[in-house]
Design a protein around this motif. Structure first.
Motif, short mmCIF file in Angstrom:
data_model
loop_
_atom_site.label_atom_id
_atom_site.label_comp_id
_atom_site.label_asym_id
_atom_site.label_seq_id
_atom_site.Cartn_x
_atom_site.Cartn_y
_atom_site.Cartn_z
N ARG A 1 0.80 -1.22 0.00
CA ARG A 1 0.00 0.00 0.00
C ARG A 1 0.84 1.28 0.00
NH1 ARG A 1 -4.30 -1.78 4.76
NH2 ARG A 1 -5.57 -3.20 3.50
N THR A 2 2.00 1.24 0.63
CA THR A 2 2.74 2.48 0.87
C THR A 2 4.06 2.60 0.13
OG1 THR A 2 3.87 1.56 2.83
CG2 THR A 2 1.73 2.61 3.18
N SER A 3 4.47 1.56 -0.60
CA SER A 3 5.77 1.64 -1.28
C SER A 3 5.63 1.12 -2.71
CB SER A 3 6.82 0.80 -0.54
OG SER A 3 6.68 -0.57 -0.84
N ASP A 4 6.72 1.23 -3.47
CA ASP A 4 6.73 0.69 -4.84
C ASP A 4 7.55 -0.60 -4.91
OD1 ASP A 4 9.30 1.56 -4.53
OD2 ASP A 4 9.22 3.09 -6.10
N LYS A 5 7.82 -1.22 -3.76
CA LYS A 5 8.63 -2.43 -3.71
C LYS A 5 7.82 -3.66 -4.15
CE LYS A 5 12.32 -0.41 -2.10
NZ LYS A 5 11.83 0.98 -2.16
N GLY A 6 8.48 -4.52 -4.91
CA GLY A 6 7.84 -5.74 -5.38
C GLY A 6 8.11 -6.92 -4.45
N PRO A 7 7.52 -8.07 -4.75
CA PRO A 7 7.63 -9.25 -3.88
C PRO A 7 9.06 -9.71 -3.57
CG PRO A 7 5.89 -9.56 -5.48
CD PRO A 7 6.60 -8.30 -5.88
N THR A 8 9.95 -9.63 -4.54
CA THR A 8 11.32 -10.12 -4.31
C THR A 8 12.02 -9.31 -3.22
OG1 THR A 8 11.49 -10.79 -6.63
CG2 THR A 8 13.54 -10.63 -5.39
N VAL A 9 11.89 -8.01 -3.27
CA VAL A 9 12.51 -7.14 -2.25
C VAL A 9 11.84 -7.36 -0.89
CG1 VAL A 9 12.82 -4.74 -1.52
CG2 VAL A 9 13.31 -5.40 -3.88
N ILE A 10 10.52 -7.47 -0.89
CA ILE A 10 9.79 -7.71 0.36
C ILE A 10 10.21 -9.04 0.97
CG2 ILE A 10 7.51 -8.12 1.33
CD1 ILE A 10 6.41 -6.17 -0.77
N ARG A 11 10.31 -10.07 0.14
CA ARG A 11 10.73 -11.39 0.61
C ARG A 11 12.12 -11.31 1.24
NH1 ARG A 11 9.43 -16.51 -0.50
NH2 ARG A 11 8.00 -15.88 -2.15
N ARG A 12 13.05 -10.63 0.55
CA ARG A 12 14.42 -10.54 1.06
C ARG A 12 14.47 -9.86 2.43
NH1 ARG A 12 16.58 -9.09 -3.37
NH2 ARG A 12 16.49 -6.83 -3.12
N THR A 13 13.68 -8.79 2.58
CA THR A 13 13.65 -8.07 3.86
C THR A 13 13.12 -8.96 4.98
OG1 THR A 13 13.29 -5.98 2.70
CG2 THR A 13 12.77 -6.03 5.04
N LEU A 14 12.04 -9.69 4.71
CA LEU A 14 11.48 -10.57 5.73
C LEU A 14 12.43 -11.72 6.08
CD1 LEU A 14 7.75 -10.69 4.55
CD2 LEU A 14 8.63 -9.68 6.67
#
Length: 265
Positions: free
Chosen positions: A121-134
């Motif tokens: 909702r608040t960023s332009d990050k895609g699933p790959t970046v989100i996955r890496r952060t988690l």
């Protein structure tokens, strides 16, 4: 056996000093005081005293952990690291983490869902970046997979890319259409979207520029390159200029036209 002769309130809210046989012995929290039913006249042997000290350590660590979690959701690993930094012993940390999980104050699965939803909702990050952060936060892979599948579907990714695409096109509007497409694709993949999803989104977008505009765009770049390689033999000079212009996205027809104009001049 030592007997509690005084329970004194500390300046810190919820903390007490316990005196045994008229001498200060140890501090406890209100939670421990109530839980162990301590009052003036209670007997405290060595075994009970050890239990009280351990319970008080856990009570303090519990309060510290709650304070850490209260203003921002945390993962289990982040909370453990914070308590280690505060120098609590491993047994105390294990007990506090177990209680936090039991009372659902700490829940990595909920964290994964909340994090994916917020980032979508608040960023332009895609699933790959989100996955890496988690993964860096040591969230279990199955929790990450479930959260991404439920909260960031391919259709939702395409909606997000449809919003991002015009902004990126404007940034690269002075590039050739081929280079525009390449740069937009790279930016989106770098932001965490897969090649397949980005390719699908790009198929819905036109990267266009008239031949005249491309020729005008190419001319000063070609002249600069022609001067840069002036020390080279003519055949080598032409080859290097041609290769450089092609890498910039200009077509062979436009490049040939420029060289024909150069020969006429």
């Amino acid at each position: 056996m030592p007997v509690i002769t005084k329970i004194e309130t500390q300046k810190r809210a919820g903390r007490y000093n316990v005196y045994l046989d008229g001498r200060y012995a140890f501090p406890v929290s209100e939670d421990v005081l109530v839980r162990f039913r301590l009052f003036k006249g209670s007997e405290v042997d060595d075994n009970l005293r050890e239990q009280l000290e351990n319970a008080d350590q856990q009570s303090q660590a519990w309060g510290v952990a709650l304070g850490y979690i209260s203003y921002q959701q945390r993962t289990e690993k982040e909370t453990v690291d914070y308590l280690v930094k505060k120098e609590y012993d491993p047994d105390t940390i294990d007990a506090v983490i177990a209680r936090l999980k039991e009372e659902l104050v700490l829940n990595d699965k909920h964290y994964a869902y909340s994090y994916v939803r917020t980032m979508r909702r608040t960023s332009d990050k895609g699933p790959t970046v989100i996955r890496r952060t988690l993964q860096q936060k040591h969230v279990q892979v199955n929790y990450i997979d479930e959260a991404l599948a439920d909260e960031y579907s391919v259709d939702q990714q395409l909606e997000k890319l449809a919003e991002l695409m015009p902004k990126l096109q404007r940034q690269y509007r002075k590039e050739t259409p081929r280079l525009q497409r390449q740069k937009v694709q790279k930016r989106l993949v770098d932001r965490g979207y897969s090649f397949d999803v980005v390719g699908e989104a790009l198929n819905e977008v036109a990267f266009e520029m008239s031949d005249d505009d491309q020729a005008d765009l190419m001319a000063p770049q070609a002249e600069k390159l022609w001067q840069r390689y002036r020390a080279q033999p003519e055949s080598q000079r032409k080859m290097k200029v041609r290769q450089a212009l092609y890498r910039k996205g200009f077509s062979g027809e436009l490049i040939n036209a420029w060289f024909e104009k150069l020969a006429d001049e």
